[in-house]
Design a protein around this motif. Structure first.
Motif, PDB file in Angstrom:
ATOM      1  N   ILE A  64       0.873  -1.179   0.000  1.00 48.12           N
ATOM      2  CA  ILE A  64       0.000   0.000   0.000  1.00 48.12           C
ATOM      3  C   ILE A  64       0.904   1.221   0.000  1.00 48.12           C
ATOM      4  O   ILE A  64       1.588   1.503   0.988  1.00 48.12           O
ATOM      5  CB  ILE A  64      -0.931  -0.021   1.230  1.00 48.12           C
ATOM      6  N   ASN A  65       0.907   1.957  -1.127  1.00 52.01           N
ATOM      7  CA  ASN A  65       1.849   3.053  -1.318  1.00 52.01           C
ATOM      8  C   ASN A  65       1.282   4.423  -0.968  1.00 52.01           C
ATOM      9  O   ASN A  65       2.046   5.375  -0.828  1.00 52.01           O
ATOM     10  CB  ASN A  65       2.334   3.075  -2.770  1.00 52.01           C
ATOM     11  N   ASP A  66      -0.026   4.536  -0.869  1.00 50.95           N
ATOM     12  CA  ASP A  66      -0.617   5.838  -0.571  1.00 50.95           C
ATOM     13  C   ASP A  66      -2.013   5.627  -0.021  1.00 50.95           C
ATOM     14  O   ASP A  66      -2.677   4.623  -0.320  1.00 50.95           O
ATOM     15  CB  ASP A  66      -0.664   6.705  -1.833  1.00 50.95           C
ATOM     16  N   LEU A  67      -2.466   6.596   0.751  1.00 46.79           N
ATOM     17  CA  LEU A  67      -3.783   6.518   1.383  1.00 46.79           C
ATOM     18  C   LEU A  67      -4.347   7.932   1.448  1.00 46.79           C
ATOM     19  O   LEU A  67      -3.737   8.820   2.068  1.00 46.79           O
ATOM     20  CB  LEU A  67      -3.661   5.914   2.785  1.00 46.79           C
ATOM     21  N   ARG A  68      -5.497   8.154   0.795  1.00 46.06           N
ATOM     22  CA  ARG A  68      -6.088   9.485   0.731  1.00 46.06           C
ATOM     23  C   ARG A  68      -7.570   9.414   1.064  1.00 46.06           C
ATOM     24  O   ARG A  68      -8.239   8.422   0.751  1.00 46.06           O
ATOM     25  CB  ARG A  68      -5.921  10.095  -0.663  1.00 46.06           C
ATOM     26  N   VAL A  69      -8.083  10.489   1.652  1.00 47.45           N
ATOM     27  CA  VAL A  69      -9.509  10.623   1.941  1.00 47.45           C
ATOM     28  C   VAL A  69      -9.934  12.024   1.500  1.00 47.45           C
ATOM     29  O   VAL A  69      -9.257  13.016   1.822  1.00 47.45           O
ATOM     30  CB  VAL A  69      -9.829  10.418   3.438  1.00 47.45           C
ATOM     31  N   SER A  70     -11.033  12.116   0.743  1.00 43.18           N
ATOM     32  CA  SER A  70     -11.543  13.409   0.290  1.00 43.18           C
ATOM     33  C   SER A  70     -13.058  13.409   0.419  1.00 43.18           C
ATOM     34  O   SER A  70     -13.707  12.353   0.406  1.00 43.18           O
ATOM     35  CB  SER A  70     -11.134  13.684  -1.154  1.00 43.18           C
ATOM     36  N   ALA A  71     -13.624  14.608   0.544  1.00 48.87           N
ATOM     37  CA  ALA A  71     -15.075  14.765   0.668  1.00 48.87           C
ATOM     38  C   ALA A  71     -15.558  15.708  -0.413  1.00 48.87           C
ATOM     39  O   ALA A  71     -14.914  16.725  -0.713  1.00 48.87           O
ATOM     40  CB  ALA A  71     -15.447  15.299   2.050  1.00 48.87           C
ATOM     41  N   GLY A  72     -16.686  15.359  -1.041  1.00 46.21           N
ATOM     42  CA  GLY A  72     -17.289  16.177  -2.075  1.00 46.21           C
ATOM     43  C   GLY A  72     -18.761  16.390  -1.801  1.00 46.21           C
ATOM     44  O   GLY A  72     -19.288  15.981  -0.755  1.00 46.21           O
ATOM     45  N   PRO A  73     -19.462  17.026  -2.746  1.00 46.70           N
ATOM     46  CA  PRO A  73     -20.878  17.328  -2.526  1.00 46.70           C
ATOM     47  C   PRO A  73     -21.764  16.099  -2.495  1.00 46.70           C
ATOM     48  O   PRO A  73     -22.914  16.180  -2.069  1.00 46.70           O
ATOM     49  CB  PRO A  73     -21.233  18.228  -3.711  1.00 46.70           C
ATOM     50  N   THR A  74     -21.255  14.956  -2.953  1.00 47.54           N
ATOM     51  CA  THR A  74     -22.100  13.771  -2.970  1.00 47.54           C
ATOM     52  C   THR A  74     -21.587  12.650  -2.077  1.00 47.54           C
ATOM     53  O   THR A  74     -22.149  11.557  -2.102  1.00 47.54           O
ATOM     54  CB  THR A  74     -22.233  13.225  -4.403  1.00 47.54           C
ATOM     55  N   GLY A  75     -20.530  12.895  -1.308  1.00 45.95           N
ATOM     56  CA  GLY A  75     -20.069  11.844  -0.423  1.00 45.95           C
ATOM     57  C   GLY A  75     -18.601  11.956  -0.078  1.00 45.95           C
ATOM     58  O   GLY A  75     -17.920  12.935  -0.402  1.00 45.95           O
ATOM     59  N   THR A  76     -18.104  10.944   0.617  1.00 49.45           N
ATOM     60  CA  THR A  76     -16.707  10.856   1.044  1.00 49.45           C
ATOM     61  C   THR A  76     -16.053   9.701   0.315  1.00 49.45           C
ATOM     62  O   THR A  76     -16.653   8.641   0.158  1.00 49.45           O
ATOM     63  CB  THR A  76     -16.626  10.649   2.570  1.00 49.45           C
ATOM     64  N   ARG A  77     -14.814   9.906  -0.130  1.00 51.52           N
ATOM     65  CA  ARG A  77     -14.114   8.925  -0.945  1.00 51.52           C
ATOM     66  C   ARG A  77     -12.745   8.647  -0.346  1.00 51.52           C
ATOM     67  O   ARG A  77     -12.012   9.580   0.012  1.00 51.52           O
ATOM     68  CB  ARG A  77     -13.970   9.457  -2.379  1.00 51.52           C
ATOM     69  N   ALA A  78     -12.423   7.359  -0.218  1.00 57.08           N
ATOM     70  CA  ALA A  78     -11.094   6.942   0.236  1.00 57.08           C
ATOM     71  C   ALA A  78     -10.422   6.166  -0.890  1.00 57.08           C
ATOM     72  O   ALA A  78     -11.051   5.323  -1.535  1.00 57.08           O
ATOM     73  CB  ALA A  78     -11.195   6.072   1.484  1.00 57.08           C
ATOM     74  N   GLU A  79      -9.143   6.492  -1.140  1.00 57.71           N
ATOM     75  CA  GLU A  79      -8.365   5.811  -2.177  1.00 57.71           C
ATOM     76  C   GLU A  79      -7.131   5.187  -1.544  1.00 57.71           C
ATOM     77  O   GLU A  79      -6.352   5.874  -0.875  1.00 57.71           O
ATOM     78  CB  GLU A  79      -7.947   6.786  -3.272  1.00 57.71           C
ATOM     79  N   LEU A  80      -6.956   3.890  -1.757  1.00 55.77           N
ATOM     80  CA  LEU A  80      -5.801   3.158  -1.261  1.00 55.77           C
ATOM     81  C   LEU A  80      -4.993   2.712  -2.475  1.00 55.77           C
ATOM     82  O   LEU A  80      -5.422   1.848  -3.242  1.00 55.77           O
ATOM     83  CB  LEU A  80      -6.220   1.950  -0.421  1.00 55.77           C
ATOM     84  N   LYS A  81      -3.846   3.325  -2.674  1.00 59.82           N
ATOM     85  CA  LYS A  81      -3.019   3.032  -3.837  1.00 59.82           C
ATOM     86  C   LYS A  81      -2.145   1.817  -3.569  1.00 59.82           C
ATOM     87  O   LYS A  81      -1.424   1.760  -2.568  1.00 59.82           O
ATOM     88  CB  LYS A  81      -2.164   4.247  -4.182  1.00 59.82           C
ATOM     89  N   LEU A  82      -2.208   0.830  -4.478  1.00 63.35           N
ATOM     90  CA  LEU A  82      -1.422  -0.398  -4.359  1.00 63.35           C
ATOM     91  C   LEU A  82      -0.609  -0.600  -5.626  1.00 63.35           C
ATOM     92  O   LEU A  82      -0.906  -0.017  -6.673  1.00 63.35           O
ATOM     93  CB  LEU A  82      -2.329  -1.614  -4.119  1.00 63.35           C
ATOM     94  N   ASP A  83       0.408  -1.447  -5.544  1.00 65.64           N
ATOM     95  CA  ASP A  83       1.172  -1.735  -6.745  1.00 65.64           C
ATOM     96  C   ASP A  83       0.536  -2.832  -7.578  1.00 65.64           C
ATOM     97  O   ASP A  83       0.940  -3.060  -8.724  1.00 65.64           O
ATOM     98  CB  ASP A  83       2.626  -2.101  -6.386  1.00 65.64           C
ATOM     99  N   ALA A  84      -0.464  -3.522  -7.027  1.00 62.50           N
ATOM    100  CA  ALA A  84      -1.214  -4.546  -7.767  1.00 62.50           C
ATOM    101  C   ALA A  84      -2.480  -4.859  -6.988  1.00 62.50           C
ATOM    102  O   ALA A  84      -2.573  -4.556  -5.787  1.00 62.50           O
ATOM    103  CB  ALA A  84      -0.378  -5.814  -7.969  1.00 62.50           C
ATOM    104  N   GLU A  85      -3.457  -5.422  -7.673  1.00 64.39           N
ATOM    105  CA  GLU A  85      -4.675  -5.820  -6.980  1.00 64.39           C
ATOM    106  C   GLU A  85      -4.344  -6.869  -5.922  1.00 64.39           C
ATOM    107  O   GLU A  85      -3.538  -7.767  -6.147  1.00 64.39           O
ATOM    108  CB  GLU A  85      -5.704  -6.368  -7.968  1.00 64.39           C
ATOM    109  N   ALA A  86      -4.981  -6.735  -4.769  1.00 66.77           N
ATOM    110  CA  ALA A  86      -4.675  -7.616  -3.647  1.00 66.77           C
ATOM    111  C   ALA A  86      -5.960  -8.069  -2.971  1.00 66.77           C
ATOM    112  O   ALA A  86      -7.016  -7.430  -3.106  1.00 66.77           O
ATOM    113  CB  ALA A  86      -3.778  -6.910  -2.633  1.00 66.77           C
TER     114      ALA A  86
END
Length: 514
Positions: A31-53
């Motif tokens: 897991i190379n990165d971890l981000r959380v953002s909020a927009g007008p329609t919800g909250t989004r979390a992105e977990l960046k990986l080097d391959a599907e796991a």
């Protein structure tokens, strides 16, 4: 024999251990990165990986949490938990057992996340988690500037109320003035009365500045375009009336435009998808939402450089706007034409070419048109909104009647744009297609959806991110727009003045030959 049996068991056990280790390594990732953002329609979390796991979701309550376990994966040393935002109060990481990475999202309220999905990009794979709903802090909406129209003053409301109460025969027949007014106002009232797709999008004018998410990387940065922009909270724009003064002298169209004797034709340009909805993703990870925004900005620049035209960008940042909201924003800006920019995708990687689609309420012109409309209409579900529906037969009939008047105009404009696109490459189909696209339900202006090329085709993906190709596509669309308004100029516009000059010149030539 017993010694041989023990030796065979050891060999088999060793082979099983090696196989298990190989399986774990195959499923392992970092897991190379971890981000959380909020927009007008919800909250989004992105977990960046080097391959599907492999991963496991564990929802917990009291307190509300969502736990994500990654067996066999590890967290890169440089990655630290991001600050909470939206519905996510905090993010924690740990190792419940050796070899398993755990990420915990502490939630501010009990909310169910959408089904997680992997998104492939040029920089790797992302596991995306989304919690729908407007949970983030945002500006308070101002009080509505207009109150509801009384049923007695609204002919459509009076007819609908009489029909639903079973006393339509006793209600007075609508006068011709009522009928004309109903035809002109039906779309605004009916579409506004449908359930809003997205709880956080107020329909009234707001005096507070809306909070925008940070725009994503743009494959082809453009200079700022001096144009009006909609980001989900419309500001009502009054369309300038045609000048009441005497018409300018013939042969003086440029001076008339400079003197303000004509109003500009407003072209609403809608960059498809955005925010939580990336749209199609190309073979190398290019996202449709970024490409459509780049082309929309370039088209807006060219439109604003054209005398007699003015661009209105429905979105100019990476934000999700529900489909019916896009049409409402265009109509609030007084748009004369609505163009939704997209990039196509298909299972067949060799599919190529551009297409133009217009609205059809009676059925699709092809199976592909029906499939594409269903796919585009599902964007509201990706964005966390609710699909607007109406159970009122009378409402649907009235909406059908008001929209049918603009379908022929949309077909004419769409044919001109398709002809322009043909000059820069192959069309996917030699004619326009028809289907029930939710984003095209504007009814009071020509509206079309332009599929610029196939993002799923590796060659066309490279072309779509090329600024030169984007400019060519914008120029082809603009040529179609100008051809349409030249053949059918609205009164009080520069195109109408130019048409009058051409008519006067033709009359002068004919008179001199007699």
């Amino acid at each position: 024999m017993r010694v041989r049996g023990i030796h065979l068991q050891q060999v088999l056990l060793g082979a099983a251990l090696i196989a298990a280790l190989a399986w774990n390594l195959a499923k392992a990732s970092e897991i190379n990165d971890l981000r959380v953002s909020a927009g007008p329609t919800g909250t989004r979390a992105e977990l960046k990986l080097d391959a599907e796991a492999e991963y496991r979701l564990i929802p917990l309550s009291a307190p509300d949490r969502l736990v994500v376990d990654f067996p066999g994966s590890r967290l890169a040393p440089r990655v630290s938990p991001p600050a909470g935002t939206g519905v996510v109060k905090a993010v924690r990481t740990g190792q419940p057992t050796p070899g398993t990475t755990r990420i915990v999202f502490d939630l501010a309220m009990p909310v169910v996340a959408l089904k997680p999905r992997f998104e492939t990009g040029a920089d790797g794979v992302r596991l995306v988690l989304e919690w729908p709903g407007d949970h983030g802090p945002g500006p308070a909406a101002a009080a509505p500037v207009a109150t509801a129209t009384p049923a007695a003053a609204d002919p459509i409301a009076r007819i609908a109320a009489a029909t639903q109460s079973g006393t339509a025969s006793a209600a007075p027949a609508p006068t011709p003035a009522d009928t004309a007014r109903a035809s002109a106002d039906a779309t605004s009232r009916l579409i506004a009365s449908l359930p809003a797709a997205g709880a956080g999008a107020p329909s009234a004018t707001s005096t507070a500045s809306p909070q925008r998410p940070q725009p994503s990387s743009d494959p082809s940065p453009r200079p700022a375009v001096p144009t009006t922009v909609a980001t989900g909270v419309p500001t009502t724009v009054q369309r300038e009336p045609a000048a009441q003064a005497a018409p300018p002298p013939r042969g003086n169209a440029a001076e008339a435009a400079a003197a303000g004797a004509t109003r500009p034709l407003v072209i609403a340009i809608d960059a498809g998808h955005g925010g939580q909805d990336p749209g199609a993703v190309g073979p190398t990870g290019k996202r449709e939402k970024d490409i459509t925004l780049a082309i929309a900005r370039e088209l807006a620049r060219q439109v604003n450089a054209t005398p007699g035209l003015k661009a209105h960008l429905v979105r100019d940042t990476d934000v999700f706007i529900p489909l019916n909201r896009r049409a409402q924003l265009a109509r609030a800006a007084g748009a004369d034409m609505f163009i939704s920019i997209h990039a196509d995708a298909a299972e067949n990687r060799n599919a190529k070419g551009s297409s133009v689609y217009v609205l059809s309420l009676k059925g699709a012109s092809s199976q592909r048109a029906r499939w594409l409309a269903d796919k585009e209409n599902a964007a509201d579900l990706i964005g966390g909104g609710k699909v607007a529906t109406s159970d009122s037969t009378l409402t649907n009939v009235l909406l059908d009647l008001t929209q049918s008047g603009q379908m022929k105009a949309s077909e004419d404009a769409g044919n001109h744009i398709l002809a322009g696109l043909k000059r820069i490459g192959n069309n996917h189909k030699p004619h326009i297609e028809r289907a029930n696209f939710a984003v095209l339900r504007t009814s009071d202006m020509p509206a079309m959806l332009v599929e610029t090329a196939f993002l799923s085709n590796p060659e066309e993906e490279r072309r779509l991110i090329d600024p030169a190709f984007q400019a060519n596509v914008a120029r082809a669309v603009l040529d179609g727009v100008k051809t349409y308004f030249t053949s059918q100029p609205p009164p009080g516009t520069l195109f109408a003045t130019q048409a009058a000059e051409r008519g006067g010149s033709s009359a002068g030539v004919s008179g001199g030959s007699r």
